[in-house]
Design a protein around this motif. Sequence first.
Motif, short mmCIF file in Angstrom:
data_model
loop_
_atom_site.label_atom_id
_atom_site.label_comp_id
_atom_site.label_asym_id
_atom_site.label_seq_id
_atom_site.Cartn_x
_atom_site.Cartn_y
_atom_site.Cartn_z
N SER A 167 0.43 23.83 -98.42
CA SER A 167 1.50 24.56 -97.73
C SER A 167 2.13 23.68 -96.64
O SER A 167 3.34 23.73 -96.41
N PHE A 168 1.32 22.84 -95.99
CA PHE A 168 1.86 21.89 -95.01
C PHE A 168 2.76 20.86 -95.71
O PHE A 168 3.80 20.48 -95.18
N ALA A 169 2.32 20.41 -96.89
CA ALA A 169 3.12 19.44 -97.65
C ALA A 169 4.44 20.07 -98.07
O ALA A 169 5.50 19.43 -98.02
N LEU A 170 4.40 21.34 -98.51
CA LEU A 170 5.63 22.03 -98.91
C LEU A 170 6.61 22.10 -97.75
O LEU A 170 7.80 21.78 -97.91
N TYR A 171 6.14 22.51 -96.59
CA TYR A 171 7.01 22.62 -95.41
C TYR A 171 7.63 21.25 -95.09
O TYR A 171 8.84 21.13 -94.86
N THR A 172 6.80 20.22 -95.10
CA THR A 172 7.27 18.87 -94.75
C THR A 172 8.32 18.37 -95.73
O THR A 172 9.40 17.90 -95.31
N PHE A 173 8.04 18.48 -97.01
CA PHE A 173 8.96 17.89 -97.99
C PHE A 173 10.22 18.73 -98.19
O PHE A 173 11.27 18.17 -98.54
N LEU A 174 10.15 20.03 -97.96
CA LEU A 174 11.39 20.82 -97.96
C LEU A 174 12.30 20.33 -96.84
O LEU A 174 13.52 20.18 -97.03
N ARG A 175 11.71 20.10 -95.68
CA ARG A 175 12.51 19.62 -94.55
C ARG A 175 13.02 18.20 -94.77
O ARG A 175 14.19 17.89 -94.50
N VAL A 176 12.16 17.35 -95.31
CA VAL A 176 12.55 15.95 -95.55
C VAL A 176 13.64 15.86 -96.61
O VAL A 176 14.53 15.01 -96.54
N LEU A 177 13.58 16.75 -97.60
CA LEU A 177 14.58 16.73 -98.67
C LEU A 177 15.99 16.96 -98.14
O LEU A 177 16.96 16.44 -98.70
N THR A 178 16.12 17.74 -97.07
CA THR A 178 17.47 17.95 -96.51
C THR A 178 18.04 16.63 -96.00
O THR A 178 19.25 16.40 -96.08
N ASP A 179 17.17 15.75 -95.50
CA ASP A 179 17.63 14.42 -95.07
C ASP A 179 17.93 13.54 -96.27
O ASP A 179 18.95 12.84 -96.30
#
Length: 468
Positions: A167-179
């Motif tokens: 779940s931490f990975a999901l939060y991180t990569f969803l946010r990173v994907l916007t960049d």
Amino acid sequence: MASRLTLTPPFEAENALETSLREAFESLKPSLRPPFSVAIPTPDQYTLLNRAILHGVLTEPQFAKTHIKHLHALVTDGYATFVNLLLNLVNHLYPKLLASVKTQLVWLTDQTIGVLGIGYDAVLVSLLRQIAGADCGDGNLWLCSRLVTLFLEQWHCLLEDAPHVLSFALYTFLRVLTDHCRGVSVEKLETLKRLEIHLCVKIVREEFHLCLKIGRDFIRLLQDLVHVPEFRAILKDIVFNPCVFNVVGFQFKDVSQIYFTRTSSRYSLLRISPDMETQLRFLLTSIKLGHHKRHQLWFAKKFLNEPDKEFVIVDIVRFICCAHHPSNEIIQSDIVPRWALIGWLLTSCRSNHVVANVKLALFYDWLFFDERVDNIMNIEPAVLLMVHSVPNYVDITHALLEFLLHLVDNYDVERKGMMIKGVSSAFQLLVRKGVIRSLDVLISCPALPPGLKEGLKRLVAGGKVGSS
């Protein structure tokens, strides 16, 4: 002499952790080659051996497998000592580590997962925090690529032993994907984006219950990626076809289940590096008003002075609201208040898109506020920023209040009544708890348009909302 772990300028003292690892390696180097001693080490010797082996793996990749075999043979505490050293290394030295050392560090993290070393989940979370926001540099993209690959390769192990890390990975990569979706389209970035999308979609589609652990910020991040077909389809299913996520023992009925789940501060911390967290907490606990401007300028120069870095302000505001809750002693002192720092960050934004996202981050918990589960400290900065801006910066008050009314009107039209109730109860609690004396400072402000004040009065009363 043993190889260095970091690239340290000549005028800067060597880090104490690096020194301890290097000295342990140099003192025990002869015993780090086969045949290994069969004698049982004392506690002090055991700690020294762990330090020496860690340094050896990081600086001698050609002997890394030998060092790991040595570690397996002597470990007596479930790898807790070794993994704790690894965690400290990531937390305190990662940005300064040599590229070759970083490569070994990620490989070593993968090895600790394989043996279920005690605390490996904390190392993974710390590595996720090292992924910098709004940074498409080679080093940052490399770390993203290595970690997303690691999560996919260790999927079954993590799902069984440490699902919270997914779940931490999901939060991180969803946010990173916007960049990454905003960056220039190049082949290496496209390949990475496909991997990140694959991991996120896999977690959402196969283990949706982990999304609920994130809470309402999961929806906020998804909406930033609505232009990506895979995430647009997920958001559509969440809102219109929630039953597709149901599995045995778990029933998802409506998006409001996510709206009413407050996002833990642990997720807000994920997008703030340890160094940035240290500087922000220093600003908000040690610097007095009147002495803050030079510290703010220094912070901006270090963390916000590159193209696109203003997108990080969204993460910083979310961190300040959700993860930094000062004591009453600090609140009543002349230390820089949270609302003042957020006001400065808001005026530092250059694009309208970032301004809108910062305002959403500031008000997001208001929309679904329920005093039984939510924390008043999450909503305090927004109201204090509006109130304290009235005398000299009423344009900020105007813009924030107008945005809030517009947000309630348009964020989720089908659930507008829910939003009205959330914002109304937030205002009422803030007055009841004495955060502000009353709403008269806003409702009676002559500098605000009558339509805006009328909309606020109806909103607080829980009636029909109309933005100016």
